[in-house]
Design a protein around this motif. Structure first.
Motif, PDB file in Angstrom:
ATOM      1  N   VAL A 144      13.769  85.811  82.819  1.00  0.00           N
ATOM      2  CA  VAL A 144      12.597  85.472  83.629  1.00  0.00           C
ATOM      3  C   VAL A 144      12.968  84.324  84.553  1.00  0.00           C
ATOM      4  N   LEU A 145      12.768  84.526  85.849  1.00  0.00           N
ATOM      5  CA  LEU A 145      13.012  83.506  86.857  1.00  0.00           C
ATOM      6  C   LEU A 145      11.676  82.898  87.252  1.00  0.00           C
ATOM      7  N   LEU A 146      11.499  81.624  86.972  1.00  0.00           N
ATOM      8  CA  LEU A 146      10.250  80.933  87.258  1.00  0.00           C
ATOM      9  C   LEU A 146      10.449  79.955  88.406  1.00  0.00           C
ATOM     10  N   GLY A 147       9.417  79.788  89.204  1.00  0.00           N
ATOM     11  CA  GLY A 147       9.497  78.810  90.281  1.00  0.00           C
ATOM     12  C   GLY A 147       8.350  78.949  91.249  1.00  0.00           C
ATOM     13  N   ALA A 148       8.163  77.920  92.049  1.00  0.00           N
ATOM     14  CA  ALA A 148       7.104  77.934  93.059  1.00  0.00           C
ATOM     15  C   ALA A 148       7.470  78.876  94.190  1.00  0.00           C
ATOM     16  N   ASN A 149       6.526  79.079  95.105  1.00  0.00           N
ATOM     17  CA  ASN A 149       6.806  79.885  96.286  1.00  0.00           C
ATOM     18  C   ASN A 149       7.971  79.280  97.066  1.00  0.00           C
ATOM     19  N   SER A 150       8.788  80.152  97.673  1.00  0.00           N
ATOM     20  CA  SER A 150       9.935  79.727  98.490  1.00  0.00           C
ATOM     21  C   SER A 150      10.995  78.983  97.690  1.00  0.00           C
ATOM     22  N   SER A 151      11.096  79.271  96.401  1.00  0.00           N
ATOM     23  CA  SER A 151      12.120  78.623  95.583  1.00  0.00           C
ATOM     24  C   SER A 151      13.404  79.447  95.501  1.00  0.00           C
ATOM     25  N   GLY A 152      13.374  80.681  95.997  1.00  0.00           N
ATOM     26  CA  GLY A 152      14.578  81.505  96.000  1.00  0.00           C
ATOM     27  C   GLY A 152      14.562  82.661  95.029  1.00  0.00           C
ATOM     28  N   LYS A 153      13.448  82.887  94.348  1.00  0.00           N
ATOM     29  CA  LYS A 153      13.391  83.960  93.347  1.00  0.00           C
ATOM     30  C   LYS A 153      13.609  85.325  93.996  1.00  0.00           C
ATOM     31  N   SER A 154      12.821  85.622  95.012  1.00  0.00           N
ATOM     32  CA  SER A 154      12.951  86.919  95.686  1.00  0.00           C
ATOM     33  C   SER A 154      14.293  87.034  96.406  1.00  0.00           C
ATOM     34  N   ASN A 155      14.768  85.932  96.964  1.00  0.00           N
ATOM     35  CA  ASN A 155      16.074  85.958  97.624  1.00  0.00           C
ATOM     36  C   ASN A 155      17.188  86.343  96.663  1.00  0.00           C
ATOM     37  N   LEU A 156      17.093  85.857  95.434  1.00  0.00           N
ATOM     38  CA  LEU A 156      18.112  86.196  94.450  1.00  0.00           C
ATOM     39  C   LEU A 156      18.095  87.692  94.154  1.00  0.00           C
ATOM     40  N   LEU A 157      16.914  88.238  93.944  1.00  0.00           N
ATOM     41  CA  LEU A 157      16.817  89.677  93.680  1.00  0.00           C
ATOM     42  C   LEU A 157      17.301  90.483  94.883  1.00  0.00           C
ATOM     43  N   GLU A 173      11.730  81.417  73.568  1.00  0.00           N
ATOM     44  CA  GLU A 173      12.982  81.952  74.105  1.00  0.00           C
ATOM     45  C   GLU A 173      13.404  81.235  75.377  1.00  0.00           C
ATOM     46  N   ALA A 174      12.746  80.099  75.697  1.00  0.00           N
ATOM     47  CA  ALA A 174      12.957  79.470  76.997  1.00  0.00           C
ATOM     48  C   ALA A 174      14.408  79.070  77.233  1.00  0.00           C
ATOM     49  N   SER A 175      15.078  78.570  76.206  1.00  0.00           N
ATOM     50  CA  SER A 175      16.447  78.108  76.416  1.00  0.00           C
ATOM     51  C   SER A 175      17.405  79.251  76.684  1.00  0.00           C
ATOM     52  N   ARG A 176      16.999  80.466  76.345  1.00  0.00           N
ATOM     53  CA  ARG A 176      17.894  81.611  76.485  1.00  0.00           C
ATOM     54  C   ARG A 176      17.470  82.563  77.598  1.00  0.00           C
ATOM     55  N   ASP A 177      16.190  82.822  77.735  1.00  0.00           N
ATOM     56  CA  ASP A 177      15.705  83.888  78.622  1.00  0.00           C
ATOM     57  C   ASP A 177      14.980  83.390  79.864  1.00  0.00           C
ATOM     58  N   VAL A 178      14.762  82.100  79.999  1.00  0.00           N
ATOM     59  CA  VAL A 178      13.987  81.564  81.120  1.00  0.00           C
ATOM     60  C   VAL A 178      14.869  80.645  81.956  1.00  0.00           C
ATOM     61  N   VAL A 179      14.844  80.858  83.262  1.00  0.00           N
ATOM     62  CA  VAL A 179      15.559  79.998  84.208  1.00  0.00           C
ATOM     63  C   VAL A 179      14.578  79.564  85.289  1.00  0.00           C
ATOM     64  N   PHE A 180      14.546  78.275  85.575  1.00  0.00           N
ATOM     65  CA  PHE A 180      13.712  77.737  86.642  1.00  0.00           C
ATOM     66  C   PHE A 180      14.526  77.682  87.931  1.00  0.00           C
TER      67      PHE A 180
END
Length: 407
Positions: free
Chosen positions: A25-38, A350-357
């Protein structure tokens, strides 16, 4: 399955790297790069199939090829961008193979075509959470995987090239739209779920035609997320050559998709893609919580996570083929983006394993203007400042307006 992503010179990415688990799970505010990464991952998949400048022209999702290159502090474009990934492949003859795919694109002024170079090399099993025997097999194979056609074992090169092509075909961005999902699906459609979900009926029809246990598993996941849904019928209209979906809620007559809520259809689409036996791969899902009541988001994430391949319990079929394991599922990975505190709350264990900010930071170097770049951080309790998400940051993300503190 992607095990590592490296991006440099693409939009807001500069020497960026990220190890990728089967469920992320990629978490972050708008314009943080989540969609760009995908988008970078999806573009790399296209370049594997056709490493040419025209691929960037046709498949740049937001902006033309020129907008893909990161801007330097002086406003100019970088000379080159690179998108790379380590990919775990499942071959019938050689078992699991771990390869690095690297696409380098050199910038040139229009109308000259961009220069694209693709390389494929073997990597070992370092960092992979595989059973020891399987990891050893991956390590043995790695030295013999080289650039296509140039390796020490042409049969292995051919197998890797074939499976890599199949794998990247399964790197799919999903953002199902209600209006698209309400359209009837063609009975001849054998494709994976489209990005907007318009062939949902065809995917469900494939599930209904598969082994009964697959349909039951899908229905169990739907019931966990949408307890009000009592029954789903998928019927083929022979006259119109299309699939019809009927959804029945408790104490109500069955309804066609055109009158069912968009959130319900979205859940059906995401779970159908995750269960589709004919099209595994990497499912990249944008904001799965859209249209869903917050108290049902944890169940959806739990069920999606359960459909990702657990590498720690992976059973490798014999190298003669997959016939010894009739129940063997191909590798499936799920990557989710979100900016919802509810999603983070669902995954704290699972944050330490499955979640990235993901967020953007400003890099300041002497004599140059500031530059905004994307960085990735995991939840932690110690280390170098700025390299991990602190417990205080987690609390602030969970309670962005301060309600829990009486603000």
């Amino acid at each position: 399955m992607i095990t590592r992503i490296e991006i440099d010179g693409f939009k807001t990415f500069d020497r960026f790297s990220l190890d990728v688990p089967p469920f992320l799970v990629l978490l972050g505010a708008n314009s943080s790069g989540k969609s760009n990464l995908l988008e970078a991952v999806a573009l790399l998949g296209r370049l594997v199939r056709k490493p040419s400048s025209q691929t960037l022209v046709r498949h740049s999702r937001r902006g033309g090829p020129r907008e893909l290159f990161r801007r330097r502090p002086d406003g100019g474009l970088v000379d080159e961008m690179r998108i790379g990934a380590n990919v775990l492949l499942e071959t019938e003859r050689f078992g699991l193979c771990h390869v690095n795919v690297d696409a380098r694109i050199e910038y040139q002024e229009a109308p000259e075509p961009l220069r694209v170079e693709l390389s494929i090399d073997g990597v070992g099993g370092y960092g992979l959470q595989l059973p020891e025997r399987v990891a050893e097999s991956v390590d043995e194979t790695a030295p013999y995987v080289s650039r296509k056609g140039w390796g020490e074992d042409p049969a292995l090169d051919s197998a890797v090239s074939h499976e890599l092509g199949r794998a990247v075909d399964g790197w799919r961005l999903l953002d199902p739209l209600p209006d698209a999902m309400r359209q009837p699906a063609d009975a001849y459609d054998n494709d994976a779920l489209t990005e907007d979900g318009r062939n949902l009926g065809a995917v469900l029809g494939r599930l209904w035609g598969a082994a009964p246990d697959r349909q039951r598993a899908f229905e169990a996941d739907v019931a966990a997320v949408l307890p009000d849904v009592q029954k789903i019928d998928v019927e083929r209209d022979e006259v119109r050559a299309q699939w019809d979906i009927w959804i029945q809620h408790k104490n109500e007559p069955r309804m066609a998709p055109r009158v069912v809520s968009g959130g319900t259809l979205r859940v059906l689409a995401l779970l159908a893609a995750a269960h589709d036996p004919a099209h595994p791969g990497v499912l990249m899902i944008e904001e799965p919580e859209n249209g869903l009541h917050p108290n049902r988001v944890p169940r959806l994430l739990e069920r999606l996570r359960g459909r990702a391949t657990d590498l720690t319990g992976y059973r490798q079929p014999d190298r003669g083929g997959f016939t010894d394991y009739d129940d063997h599922d191909a590798l499936r990975q799920i990557i989710v983006t979100s900016h919802s505190p509810v999603v983070l709350a669902s995954l704290l264990d699972e944050a330490s394993r499955d979640v990235v900010f993901l967020d953007t930071v400003t890099r300041i170097e002497p004599g140059t203007p500031p530059t905004r770049l994307t960085r990735a951080r995991q939840v932690g309790t110690g280390g170098e400042r700025g390299t991990y998400v602190t417990p205080m940051e987690v609390r602030q993300y969970l309670d962005p307006v301060g309600y829990a503190h009486g603000a």
